[in-house]
Write an enzyme that holds these catalytic residues in place. Sequence first.
Site, PDB file in Angstrom:
ATOM      1  N   ARG A  99      10.853  -1.939  11.215  1.00  0.00           N
ATOM      2  CA  ARG A  99       9.774  -1.471  12.098  1.00  0.00           C
ATOM      3  C   ARG A  99       9.578  -2.415  13.283  1.00  0.00           C
ATOM      4  O   ARG A  99       9.736  -3.618  13.156  1.00  0.00           O
ATOM      5  CB  ARG A  99       8.456  -1.391  11.289  1.00  0.00           C
ATOM      6  CG  ARG A  99       8.275  -0.057  10.628  1.00  0.00           C
ATOM      7  CD  ARG A  99       7.133  -0.003   9.652  1.00  0.00           C
ATOM      8  NE  ARG A  99       5.894  -0.658  10.046  1.00  0.00           N
ATOM      9  CZ  ARG A  99       4.792  -0.663   9.290  1.00  0.00           C
ATOM     10  NH1 ARG A  99       4.787  -0.023   8.125  1.00  0.00           N
ATOM     11  NH2 ARG A  99       3.708  -1.280   9.686  1.00  0.00           N
ATOM     12  N   LYS A 127       0.838  -1.216   0.000  1.00  0.00           N
ATOM     13  CA  LYS A 127       0.000   0.000   0.000  1.00  0.00           C
ATOM     14  C   LYS A 127       0.867   1.258   0.000  1.00  0.00           C
ATOM     15  O   LYS A 127       0.669   2.162  -0.805  1.00  0.00           O
ATOM     16  CB  LYS A 127      -0.925   0.020   1.238  1.00  0.00           C
ATOM     17  CG  LYS A 127      -1.875  -1.149   1.336  1.00  0.00           C
ATOM     18  CD  LYS A 127      -2.822  -1.008   2.510  1.00  0.00           C
ATOM     19  CE  LYS A 127      -2.162  -1.056   3.869  1.00  0.00           C
ATOM     20  NZ  LYS A 127      -1.491  -2.356   4.187  1.00  0.00           N
ATOM     21  N   ARG A 139      -1.212  -9.146  13.077  1.00  0.00           N
ATOM     22  CA  ARG A 139      -1.743  -8.110  12.171  1.00  0.00           C
ATOM     23  C   ARG A 139      -2.582  -8.751  11.067  1.00  0.00           C
ATOM     24  O   ARG A 139      -3.604  -8.200  10.650  1.00  0.00           O
ATOM     25  CB  ARG A 139      -0.583  -7.288  11.571  1.00  0.00           C
ATOM     26  CG  ARG A 139       0.000  -6.285  12.570  1.00  0.00           C
ATOM     27  CD  ARG A 139       1.394  -5.824  12.204  1.00  0.00           C
ATOM     28  NE  ARG A 139       1.467  -5.111  10.953  1.00  0.00           N
ATOM     29  CZ  ARG A 139       2.596  -4.928  10.269  1.00  0.00           C
ATOM     30  NH1 ARG A 139       3.745  -5.407  10.737  1.00  0.00           N
ATOM     31  NH2 ARG A 139       2.583  -4.265   9.145  1.00  0.00           N
ATOM     32  N   ARG A 167      11.517  -5.822   4.683  1.00  0.00           N
ATOM     33  CA  ARG A 167      11.323  -4.366   4.561  1.00  0.00           C
ATOM     34  C   ARG A 167      12.323  -3.594   5.433  1.00  0.00           C
ATOM     35  O   ARG A 167      12.558  -3.938   6.585  1.00  0.00           O
ATOM     36  CB  ARG A 167       9.907  -3.993   4.995  1.00  0.00           C
ATOM     37  CG  ARG A 167       9.727  -2.466   5.087  1.00  0.00           C
ATOM     38  CD  ARG A 167       8.309  -2.024   5.206  1.00  0.00           C
ATOM     39  NE  ARG A 167       7.575  -2.715   6.255  1.00  0.00           N
ATOM     40  CZ  ARG A 167       6.254  -2.737   6.323  1.00  0.00           C
ATOM     41  NH1 ARG A 167       5.536  -2.129   5.414  1.00  0.00           N
ATOM     42  NH2 ARG A 167       5.660  -3.383   7.308  1.00  0.00           N
ATOM     43  N   ARG A 224     -10.109   1.190   8.267  1.00  0.00           N
ATOM     44  CA  ARG A 224      -9.754  -0.194   8.568  1.00  0.00           C
ATOM     45  C   ARG A 224     -10.867  -0.934   9.298  1.00  0.00           C
ATOM     46  O   ARG A 224     -10.696  -2.110   9.642  1.00  0.00           O
ATOM     47  CB  ARG A 224      -8.536  -0.185   9.491  1.00  0.00           C
ATOM     48  CG  ARG A 224      -7.235  -0.401   8.765  1.00  0.00           C
ATOM     49  CD  ARG A 224      -6.148  -0.153   9.789  1.00  0.00           C
ATOM     50  NE  ARG A 224      -5.088  -1.062   9.645  1.00  0.00           N
ATOM     51  CZ  ARG A 224      -3.904  -0.712   9.116  1.00  0.00           C
ATOM     52  NH1 ARG A 224      -3.687   0.471   8.659  1.00  0.00           N
ATOM     53  NH2 ARG A 224      -2.953  -1.600   9.050  1.00  0.00           N
TER      54      ARG A 224
HETATM   55  P1  AP5 Z   1       4.727  -1.655   1.875  1.00  0.00           P
HETATM   56  O1  AP5 Z   1       4.470  -0.763   0.725  1.00  0.00           O
HETATM   57  O2  AP5 Z   1       5.440  -1.139   3.047  1.00  0.00           O
HETATM   58  O3  AP5 Z   1       3.378  -2.387   2.319  1.00  0.00           O
HETATM   59  P2  AP5 Z   1       2.144  -1.830   3.159  1.00  0.00           P
HETATM   60  O4  AP5 Z   1       0.918  -2.448   2.588  1.00  0.00           O
HETATM   61  O5  AP5 Z   1       2.197  -0.349   3.265  1.00  0.00           O
HETATM   62  O6  AP5 Z   1       2.445  -2.526   4.540  1.00  0.00           O
HETATM   63  P3  AP5 Z   1       2.284  -1.991   6.031  1.00  0.00           P
HETATM   64  O7  AP5 Z   1       3.015  -2.970   6.906  1.00  0.00           O
HETATM   65  O8  AP5 Z   1       2.663  -0.556   6.141  1.00  0.00           O
HETATM   66  O9  AP5 Z   1       0.758  -2.151   6.243  1.00  0.00           O
HETATM   67  P4  AP5 Z   1      -0.018  -2.129   7.558  1.00  0.00           P
HETATM   68  O10 AP5 Z   1      -1.392  -1.868   7.080  1.00  0.00           O
HETATM   69  O11 AP5 Z   1       0.140  -3.334   8.405  1.00  0.00           O
HETATM   70  O12 AP5 Z   1       0.711  -0.991   8.406  1.00  0.00           O
HETATM   71  P5  AP5 Z   1       0.343   0.513   8.735  1.00  0.00           P
HETATM   72  O13 AP5 Z   1       1.595   1.266   8.814  1.00  0.00           O
HETATM   73  O14 AP5 Z   1      -0.759   1.004   7.886  1.00  0.00           O
HETATM   74  O15 AP5 Z   1       5.535  -2.936   1.286  1.00  0.00           O
HETATM   75  C1  AP5 Z   1       6.039  -3.941   2.163  1.00  0.00           C
HETATM   76  C2  AP5 Z   1       7.444  -4.376   1.675  1.00  0.00           C
HETATM   77  O16 AP5 Z   1       7.295  -5.059   0.431  1.00  0.00           O
HETATM   78  C3  AP5 Z   1       8.418  -3.213   1.417  1.00  0.00           C
HETATM   79  O17 AP5 Z   1       9.707  -3.631   1.795  1.00  0.00           O
HETATM   80  C4  AP5 Z   1       8.364  -2.997  -0.099  1.00  0.00           C
HETATM   81  O18 AP5 Z   1       9.605  -2.532  -0.613  1.00  0.00           O
HETATM   82  C5  AP5 Z   1       8.062  -4.407  -0.601  1.00  0.00           C
HETATM   83  N1  AP5 Z   1       7.221  -4.426  -1.803  1.00  0.00           N
HETATM   84  C6  AP5 Z   1       6.178  -3.615  -2.114  1.00  0.00           C
HETATM   85  N2  AP5 Z   1       5.626  -3.987  -3.303  1.00  0.00           N
HETATM   86  C7  AP5 Z   1       6.341  -5.080  -3.728  1.00  0.00           C
HETATM   87  C8  AP5 Z   1       6.248  -5.909  -4.892  1.00  0.00           C
HETATM   88  N3  AP5 Z   1       5.320  -5.732  -5.842  1.00  0.00           N
HETATM   89  N4  AP5 Z   1       7.129  -6.931  -4.986  1.00  0.00           N
HETATM   90  C9  AP5 Z   1       8.084  -7.129  -4.032  1.00  0.00           C
HETATM   91  N5  AP5 Z   1       8.217  -6.368  -2.914  1.00  0.00           N
HETATM   92  C10 AP5 Z   1       7.345  -5.346  -2.769  1.00  0.00           C
HETATM   93  O19 AP5 Z   1      -0.258   0.363  10.214  1.00  0.00           O
HETATM   94  C11 AP5 Z   1       0.579  -0.035  11.286  1.00  0.00           C
HETATM   95  C12 AP5 Z   1      -0.225  -0.083  12.572  1.00  0.00           C
HETATM   96  O20 AP5 Z   1      -0.743   1.234  12.863  1.00  0.00           O
HETATM   97  C13 AP5 Z   1      -1.462  -0.979  12.567  1.00  0.00           C
HETATM   98  O21 AP5 Z   1      -1.129  -2.329  12.871  1.00  0.00           O
HETATM   99  C14 AP5 Z   1      -2.322  -0.329  13.644  1.00  0.00           C
HETATM  100  O22 AP5 Z   1      -1.859  -0.649  14.930  1.00  0.00           O
HETATM  101  C15 AP5 Z   1      -2.062   1.160  13.419  1.00  0.00           C
HETATM  102  N6  AP5 Z   1      -3.010   1.757  12.454  1.00  0.00           N
HETATM  103  C16 AP5 Z   1      -2.712   2.307  11.240  1.00  0.00           C
HETATM  104  N7  AP5 Z   1      -3.825   2.741  10.628  1.00  0.00           N
HETATM  105  C17 AP5 Z   1      -4.862   2.468  11.474  1.00  0.00           C
HETATM  106  C18 AP5 Z   1      -6.269   2.641  11.385  1.00  0.00           C
HETATM  107  N8  AP5 Z   1      -6.848   3.195  10.311  1.00  0.00           N
HETATM  108  N9  AP5 Z   1      -7.018   2.211  12.431  1.00  0.00           N
HETATM  109  C19 AP5 Z   1      -6.462   1.668  13.526  1.00  0.00           C
HETATM  110  N10 AP5 Z   1      -5.136   1.453  13.664  1.00  0.00           N
HETATM  111  C20 AP5 Z   1      -4.337   1.853  12.642  1.00  0.00           C
HETATM  112 MG    MG Z   2       2.399   1.038   4.848  1.00  0.00          MG
END
Ligand code: AP5
Ligand code: MG
Length: 216
Positions: free
Chosen positions: A160, A13, A171, A127, A88
């Site tokens: 992270r 994402k 997660r 990552r 979410r």
């Molecule tokens: P990346 O682009 O980082 O993936 P992502 O989908 O952004 O993954 P996240 O871990 O950030 O998602 P998440 O939803 O768990 O975390 P968030 O920060 O939102 O890609 C991942 C890796 O793969 C990278 O190394 C990249 O280089 C590689 N990659 C990408 N595309 C690729 C491809 N095509 N091929 C190969 N490699 C590839 O949330 C974290 C925490 O915050 C949550 O757990 C929760 O506690 C809290 N939180 C955030 N938002 C909310 C909300 N709305 N409500 C409640 N709690 C929330």
């Molecule tokens: Mg992300």
Amino acid sequence: MVLIIFGPPGAGKGTQASIIAKNYNMLHISTGDILRAAVKQGSELGSLAKSYMDKGELVPDNVVIGIIREVIKTSDSTDGYLLDGFPRTIPQAEALDRMLNSLSLKVDKVVSIEVPDGEIISRIGGRRVCEKCGAMYHKVYDPPKNSDICDKCEGNLYQRDDDREDVIRKRLQVYSGQTLPLKAYYRNASILREIDGLGTIDDVKSRISDSLGQKT
Ligand code: AP5
Ligand code: MG
């Protein structure tokens, strides 16, 4: 345009949202990035968020809804909002609809990046993120030129806190239980676009561009 980038943890994402936001001149709003910045600052919000994030649980709805309300209220984005990691839960989606409605806006499209669990574990496991500018890398799929140093700003790369395997599994469970039901919510509104998230970052980027109806 209001666009949501949806998908499980590690689906790509953030990677795709950065590319789209640049190409379409949209404001990229990542609740995860906002919460991590609060944790780094050591604010009250940060310590509350950390207690949930480190366990792989969702931060309470009222907290993240308040964050989004504030960002939208204080931003002057004319070309649109790109939401990454929000909403979410169903209450978050309903609150977003009400918020946008009061601004005569609506969610235009929801792009769901579909990636199986096995691939997610390997994407998240490799990552690395720049502690200075937030740029994202993958040890194997998208490596920096010098290991552990950011290509863009020479900041140090780190893993992270919530990228440990036990937290990743939690997660994924939380995603299935609380976030996945949103697909039906947006499918019913006929704005859901499911995109195959396998392949290179460029492959996925092209599929998303096609689904948005414009080539980049
Ligand atoms: P990346 O682009 O980082 O993936 P992502 O989908 O952004 O993954 P996240 O871990 O950030 O998602 P998440 O939803 O768990 O975390 P968030 O920060 O939102 O890609 C991942 C890796 O793969 C990278 O190394 C990249 O280089 C590689 N990659 C990408 N595309 C690729 C491809 N095509 N091929 C190969 N490699 C590839 O949330 C974290 C925490 O915050 C949550 O757990 C929760 O506690 C809290 N939180 C955030 N938002 C909310 C909300 N709305 N409500 C409640 N709690 C929330
Ligand atoms: Mg992300």
